[in-house]
Design an enzyme around this catalytic site. Structure first.
Site, PDB file in Angstrom:
ATOM      1  N   GLU A   1      -8.512 -17.106 -23.208  1.00  6.43           N
ATOM      2  CA  GLU A   1      -9.636 -17.570 -23.868  1.00  6.43           C
ATOM      3  C   GLU A   1     -10.738 -17.334 -22.764  1.00  6.43           C
ATOM      4  OE1 GLU A   1     -10.514 -19.610 -28.066  1.00  6.43           O
ATOM      5  OE2 GLU A   1      -8.289 -18.313 -28.343  1.00  6.43           O
TER       6      GLU A   1
ATOM      7  N   ARG B   1     -18.188 -26.370 -25.484  1.00  3.59           N
ATOM      8  CA  ARG B   1     -17.120 -26.548 -26.084  1.00  3.59           C
ATOM      9  C   ARG B   1     -16.396 -25.454 -25.128  1.00  3.59           C
ATOM     10  NH1 ARG B   1     -13.698 -24.762 -29.562  1.00  3.59           N
ATOM     11  NH2 ARG B   1     -15.242 -23.885 -30.503  1.00  3.59           N
TER      12      ARG B   1
ATOM     13  N   ARG C   1     -18.986 -18.894 -23.162  1.00  2.00           N
ATOM     14  CA  ARG C   1     -19.943 -18.777 -24.996  1.00  2.00           C
ATOM     15  C   ARG C   1     -21.208 -18.586 -24.881  1.00  2.00           C
ATOM     16  NH1 ARG C   1     -15.533 -21.985 -29.864  1.00  2.00           N
ATOM     17  NH2 ARG C   1     -14.333 -19.951 -28.817  1.00  2.00           N
TER      18      ARG C   1
ATOM     19  N   SER D   1     -11.922 -27.083 -29.874  1.00  2.00           N
ATOM     20  CA  SER D   1     -11.945 -28.234 -30.864  1.00  2.00           C
ATOM     21  C   SER D   1     -10.596 -28.449 -32.029  1.00  2.00           C
ATOM     22  CB  SER D   1     -12.715 -27.639 -31.895  1.00  2.00           C
ATOM     23  OG  SER D   1     -12.554 -26.535 -32.180  1.00  2.00           O
TER      24      SER D   1
ATOM     25  N   HIS E   1     -21.234 -19.160 -31.967  1.00  2.00           N
ATOM     26  CA  HIS E   1     -19.853 -18.070 -31.184  1.00  2.00           C
ATOM     27  C   HIS E   1     -21.023 -17.001 -30.976  1.00  2.00           C
ATOM     28  CE1 HIS E   1     -16.194 -16.045 -31.300  1.00  2.00           C
ATOM     29  NE2 HIS E   1     -16.091 -17.358 -31.324  1.00  2.00           N
TER      30      HIS E   1
ATOM     31  N   GLY F   1      -9.059 -19.733 -33.904  1.00  2.00           N
ATOM     32  CA  GLY F   1      -8.323 -19.257 -31.848  1.00  2.00           C
ATOM     33  C   GLY F   1      -6.611 -19.870 -32.306  1.00  2.00           C
TER      34      GLY F   1
ATOM     35  N   HIS G   1     -21.591 -22.945 -35.052  1.00  2.00           N
ATOM     36  CA  HIS G   1     -20.344 -22.529 -34.652  1.00  2.00           C
ATOM     37  C   HIS G   1     -19.316 -24.118 -34.590  1.00  2.00           C
ATOM     38  CE1 HIS G   1     -16.146 -21.689 -34.826  1.00  2.00           C
ATOM     39  NE2 HIS G   1     -16.155 -21.784 -33.414  1.00  2.00           N
TER      40      HIS G   1
ATOM     41  N   ALA H   1     -10.517 -22.199 -38.189  1.00  2.00           N
ATOM     42  CA  ALA H   1     -10.360 -22.068 -36.760  1.00  2.00           C
ATOM     43  C   ALA H   1      -9.338 -20.912 -37.199  1.00  2.00           C
ATOM     44  CB  ALA H   1     -10.270 -23.351 -36.513  1.00  2.00           C
TER      45      ALA H   1
ATOM     46  N   LEU I   1      -8.797 -31.786 -39.554  1.00  2.00           N
ATOM     47  CA  LEU I   1      -7.717 -32.447 -38.909  1.00  2.00           C
ATOM     48  C   LEU I   1      -8.051 -33.451 -38.439  1.00  2.00           C
ATOM     49  CD1 LEU I   1      -5.010 -31.401 -37.234  1.00  2.00           C
ATOM     50  CD2 LEU I   1      -5.999 -30.773 -35.719  1.00  2.00           C
TER      51      LEU I   1
END
Length: 509
Positions: free
Chosen positions: A118, A374, A280, A379, A234, A52, A339, A50, A17
């Site tokens: 989240e 993060r 996380r 991300s 993760h 989420g 992750h 990805a 991306l």
């Protein structure tokens, strides 16, 4: 004689991306763009995997300032507040831009973005696609746009073996291997968007191709690297002995799924009062301890998702069913897995690195927005926001006219050595670290380096291990059981010695 190709445009390394966002941005600014990808578009990049979605303040009860505050809090004292504010401010427009390109974000009955909660977010602000298919759907839209743009040239099957530099140290393109040839592609501006390094670990949610190559290429050229010790694990990879490990998205816990032990009892409040929606790093350490103590760790989504699994979270459902686990009726075994990489090539807000002519964006860049940990679903957002900014800035670079020096390709690491490295990284630079393990890891990396030379994987691994050894505290994703407390906040900045075979020298803390 080395084949030289002069390209009067922006050379982009990586087609996730960040890379394709940079390409479209540079093309929109009127420049020709050449994108180098080792794999076919959409494959071999973490963006496509990805689940989420993208975090952005899109709802009436949210605000970019709240998103920035959550990002800063999750980063455990190391987030650059200016960069976090920039990310949050530009986030809503980035999501809408991708939607306009064709990314089919989930909508409610009134056409508004459906958003999930989240961990460590104070609002439900994660825009999703098909429940857990955001990455692939977004990438399909961006790939289609890149292929349709007449200013964007895609070179698949192209592996960058070294960066080209002139006598002043300015980056002037890349040494590229493709179809058995090894040409020098000379360009006025080069953007590294080559992803992270989860593939350096034996247990990872990343594609196996993602092993820190972009970071190592920049480091070997003398670029400044920031915070290399910070790797995010993760907490809920699906523990079914696969490489890479399938992911059970954090959105499941946002919808009410609960972590339970082998006896069916919830356990996260034993480790943190925030329970299943703690940051996380906290959840990953909790699960790590459960497994180390033989108490088991499972994600129970039977009540929260139940019969809706096939439609609400089809990727997770398919992964579980392929291993004989029906998540509608049985808990999902989980374990932490490498992750996301918070460290990387230090950049400014427009992707400029410490080397003239070199830009970086996405997971291989250290923008300062992630700090030590993060925030969930930042991300893809970072890739989109800073990819656009890097591409636009690189488009403004004119050819300086200097001739690059000869470059030698970095060596490749044999398969058996890579597997030994991955096992050592998971053992000694994983969720829990200590001085003895990190010292052992550095010795093993140096031994592999003596045998095989400065392969990119070894350069990246050494950056992580040496910085983790130097940071004698626990912060965010970096946990030292021999130094469990916080010390005054500081970021790590390191530049490799000029000799290409030298061992990384870390400044004393």
């Amino acid at each position: 004689m080395t084949d030289q190709q002069t390209f009067d445009g922006v050379l982009i390394v990586g087609a996730g991306l960040a890379g394709l966002s940079a390409a479209l941005s540079a093309a929109e600014a009127g420049r020709k763009v050449r994108v180098l990808s080792t794999a076919p578009l959409g494959e071999g990049c973490s963006s496509s995997w990805a689940q989420g979605g993208m975090a952005a303040a899109l709802s009436p009860d949210d605000d970019p300032a709240l998103h920035a505050a959550d990002t800063i809090a999750a980063g455990a004292g190391l987030v650059d507040p200016v960069m976090a504010a920039l990310l949050a401010d530009e986030g809503p427009a980035a999501v809408r831009h991708l939607a306009n390109l064709g990314a089919p974000f989930d909508r409610d009955g009134e056409g508004r973005f459906s958003q999930s909660l989240e961990a460590a977010h104070s609002r439900a602000r994660v825009a999703r696609v098909g429940g857990d298919g955001a990455g692939r759907a977004i990438m399909l839209a961006v790939i289609a746009a890149a292929r349709a743009d007449p200013n964007v040239e895609i070179m698949e099957g192209a592996e960058v073996r070294a960066l080209l530099q002139d006598a002043s140290g300015r980056v002037r393109g890349a040494l590229v291997e493709r179809d058995g040839a090894l040409p020098q592609i000379i360009a006025p501006a080069t953007v590294l968007a080559a992803g992270g390094l989860g593939g350096l670990y034996a247990v990872t949610t990343n594609p196996s191709e993602v092993r820190g190559h972009g970071i190592a290429l920049a480091a070997m050229a003398g670029a400044q690297i920031g915070d290399p010790e910070f790797v995010q694990f993760h907490p809920t990879a699906i523990d079914i002995a696969r490489d890479p490990a399938p992911l059970a998205t954090e959105a499941l816990r946002g919808e009410g799924a609960v972590l339970i032990d082998a006896n069916g009892e919830p356990f996260m409040t034993r480790y943190d009062p925030r329970g299943d929606l703690a940051p996380r790093d906290v959840v990953a350490r909790g699960i790590h301890r459960q497994l180390a103590n033989g108490e088991g760790a499972f994600l129970d989504a039977r009540a929260a998702i139940g019969a809706h699994f096939p439609t609400e979270f089809p990727a997770v459902f398919a992964a579980c069913m392929s291993a004989g686990i029906d998540p509608r009726t049985a808990p999902i075994p989980v374990a932490p897995a490498a992750h996301y990489y918070m460290g990387g090539i230090v950049t400014d807000a427009d992707g400029r690195t410490s080397l003239a002519g070199l830009y970086a964006a996405g997971e291989c860049a250290s923008t300062g927005v992630h700090g030590a940990n993060r925030l969930a679903s930042n991300s893809l957002l970072e890739a989109a926001v800073f990819g656009v900014r890097a591409g636009r800035a690189a488009a403004g670079v004119c050819d300086p006219g200097a001739t690059p020096l000869a470059a030698e390709p970095l060596p490749r690491l044999p398969a058996d050595a890579l597997q030994a490295l991955r096992a050592a990284m998971s053992r000694d630079a994983g969720v829990v670290r200590n001085e003895a393990g990190l010292t052992r890891l550095l010795r093993e990396v140096e031994g592999l380096r003596r045998l095989h030379g400065p392969a990119p994987e070894l350069v990246a691994a050494e950056l992580i291990a040496a910085a983790a050894l130097a940071r004698r505290e626990s912060r965010g994703g970096h946990f030292r059981e021999d130094y469990p407390d916080l010390r005054p906040a500081r970021r790590t900045f390191v530049t490799l010695p000029s000799a290409p075979t030298a061992t990384l020298a870390m400044a004393a803390e």
